[in-house]
Design a protein around this motif. Sequence first.
Motif, short mmCIF file in Angstrom:
data_model
loop_
_atom_site.label_atom_id
_atom_site.label_comp_id
_atom_site.label_asym_id
_atom_site.label_seq_id
_atom_site.Cartn_x
_atom_site.Cartn_y
_atom_site.Cartn_z
N GLU A 141 0.85 -1.20 0.00
CA GLU A 141 0.00 0.00 0.00
C GLU A 141 0.88 1.25 0.00
O GLU A 141 0.67 2.19 -0.78
CB GLU A 141 -0.91 -0.02 1.24
CG GLU A 141 -1.86 1.16 1.31
CD GLU A 141 -2.67 1.18 2.61
OE1 GLU A 141 -2.97 0.10 3.16
OE2 GLU A 141 -2.98 2.29 3.08
N ARG A 142 1.90 1.22 0.85
CA ARG A 142 2.78 2.39 0.95
C ARG A 142 3.66 2.56 -0.28
O ARG A 142 3.80 3.67 -0.81
CB ARG A 142 3.64 2.30 2.20
CG ARG A 142 4.72 3.35 2.22
CD ARG A 142 5.52 3.34 3.49
NE ARG A 142 6.64 4.26 3.33
CZ ARG A 142 7.75 3.94 2.71
NH1 ARG A 142 7.93 2.74 2.22
NH2 ARG A 142 8.72 4.84 2.61
N ASP A 145 1.60 3.87 -3.15
CA ASP A 145 1.28 5.29 -2.94
C ASP A 145 2.47 6.18 -3.29
O ASP A 145 2.32 7.24 -3.89
CB ASP A 145 0.93 5.55 -1.47
CG ASP A 145 -0.51 5.20 -1.16
OD1 ASP A 145 -1.25 4.83 -2.11
OD2 ASP A 145 -0.89 5.29 0.02
N THR A 146 3.66 5.74 -2.87
CA THR A 146 4.85 6.57 -3.10
C THR A 146 5.22 6.60 -4.58
O THR A 146 5.62 7.65 -5.10
CB THR A 146 6.04 6.06 -2.25
OG1 THR A 146 5.57 5.78 -0.94
CG2 THR A 146 7.15 7.09 -2.17
N VAL A 148 3.14 6.35 -7.03
CA VAL A 148 2.16 7.25 -7.66
C VAL A 148 2.50 8.71 -7.34
O VAL A 148 2.52 9.57 -8.22
CB VAL A 148 0.72 6.90 -7.22
CG1 VAL A 148 -0.27 7.96 -7.68
CG2 VAL A 148 0.33 5.52 -7.76
N GLY A 149 2.81 8.98 -6.07
CA GLY A 149 3.11 10.35 -5.65
C GLY A 149 4.30 10.93 -6.39
O GLY A 149 4.28 12.09 -6.83
N VAL A 208 -1.07 0.57 -11.16
CA VAL A 208 -0.32 1.56 -10.39
C VAL A 208 0.53 2.45 -11.31
O VAL A 208 0.59 3.67 -11.14
CB VAL A 208 0.54 0.87 -9.30
CG1 VAL A 208 1.52 1.86 -8.65
CG2 VAL A 208 -0.36 0.26 -8.24
N GLU A 211 -1.57 5.02 -13.02
CA GLU A 211 -1.91 6.10 -12.10
C GLU A 211 -0.70 7.01 -11.85
O GLU A 211 -0.83 8.22 -11.64
CB GLU A 211 -2.39 5.49 -10.78
CG GLU A 211 -3.42 6.31 -10.06
CD GLU A 211 -3.81 5.65 -8.74
OE1 GLU A 211 -3.95 6.37 -7.75
OE2 GLU A 211 -3.95 4.41 -8.70
N GLN B 128 2.18 5.80 7.22
CA GLN B 128 1.65 4.47 7.55
C GLN B 128 2.48 3.79 8.64
O GLN B 128 2.05 2.81 9.22
CB GLN B 128 1.69 3.64 6.26
CG GLN B 128 0.92 2.36 6.29
CD GLN B 128 -0.56 2.58 6.46
OE1 GLN B 128 -1.06 2.69 7.58
NE2 GLN B 128 -1.27 2.67 5.36
#
Lengths: 255, 153
Positions: A141-142, A145-146, A148-149, A208, A211, B128
């Motif tokens: 998940e992390r 996210d990173t 994508v960021g 991913v 995105e 997180q």
Amino acid sequence: MAGVDKDMLAQFLLRMGDNTLILGHRVSEWCGHSPVLEEDIALANTALDLLGQTQLWLGYAAEVMGDGKTADDLAFLRDAWDFRNLLLVELPNGDFGQTLMRQFLFDAFHSVLLGRLLQSSDQSVREIAEKASKEVAYHVERSADTVVGLGDGTEESHARMQAALDLLWPYVGEMFASDDIDRAMAAAGVAPDPAGLRDEYDALVGKVMAEATLSIPDSSFAHKGGRTGATHTEHLGHLLCHMQWLQRAYPGANW
Amino acid sequence: MTHPTTEQVWDWLHQVPDPEIPVISLTDLGIIRDVAWQGDTCVVTVTPTYSGCPATSIINLDIETALRGHGIDKIELRRQLSPAWTTDWMSEQGRKKLEDYGIAPPQPAGGPTRCPHCGGTHLEKLSQFGSTPCKAQWRCKDCLEPFEYFKCI
């Protein structure tokens, strides 16, 4: 569990444990060096989870080998050619973006594989996978996210993430390069044939990357030789020099 | 020789604090899975929170020390991986103590419901991961204080 070749089972367990050990060590190299405190803590926590999982996998590998060795012996007293990790995880960290790209490419594979191992015919494999999959759900998940960021971030971060993906993509194919060990594990119901995980992996990674506005290289070329131990990169030996130094210099040292 | 009842042993374990979050006990955390006598050996089954949690060995040491302190000589600690530890096993009392201590307790929704300092509900996630594997970092936009959230697992 009848009919599983012990040597092959041990090789499978080494592949699992060596992936988490080598990646855990690589990620721990960031401790105290990350761009911001939160990321430093996150990387250290991820490394810690991976090392914890290593103790479980290599502990079970040692038990299956049955020659009195421990997880520590396997981690600290084998040389490069005896390691069975993917080449991807032994590659140097590069910049923060490259580290997180490598993490995501591995986490995606790890999460898909552990999900299947929950159905393993081997009780210990099932139990370790049950424990590890909860932790890896947070990792993927992390890292997603990173990716994508940073991918969909500034011009600079986008360029670095695309460069990281271009560099690391040729190391993805090895994850799915099955051999006799994988076929034996699949036949015994211990683990899935990794070749069969590719579609699920591509779907997750493709979503991913889209995105993240990053383009997956249009090439199926794959560097291989890590999970078989045949040809590691030169980077693994250097990593082991650091990781194993204490046990090599002071055999049996303890605290 | 007669030995203490398992209820008595549970009671003693209830007094053993978690080494990293000492306001809650090992039984509040839900990691003690079983206590049983096998002959004159007291067998305590413990499940790890996170596989790499460095507190695991300290927890085992603390259990042994506590039980020895109550006169039990033969102790066996068993590690149980499955079913894997879940924050659902945390006691109500443990959740309350965590919040009083300033750590938002785990929630099924996957994030804290209110700030443990001011009770505010305008919250944002910072990371997180927190100071231990079991916690994440959040911030309250009402009182502007950061706080830790005990992750659901």
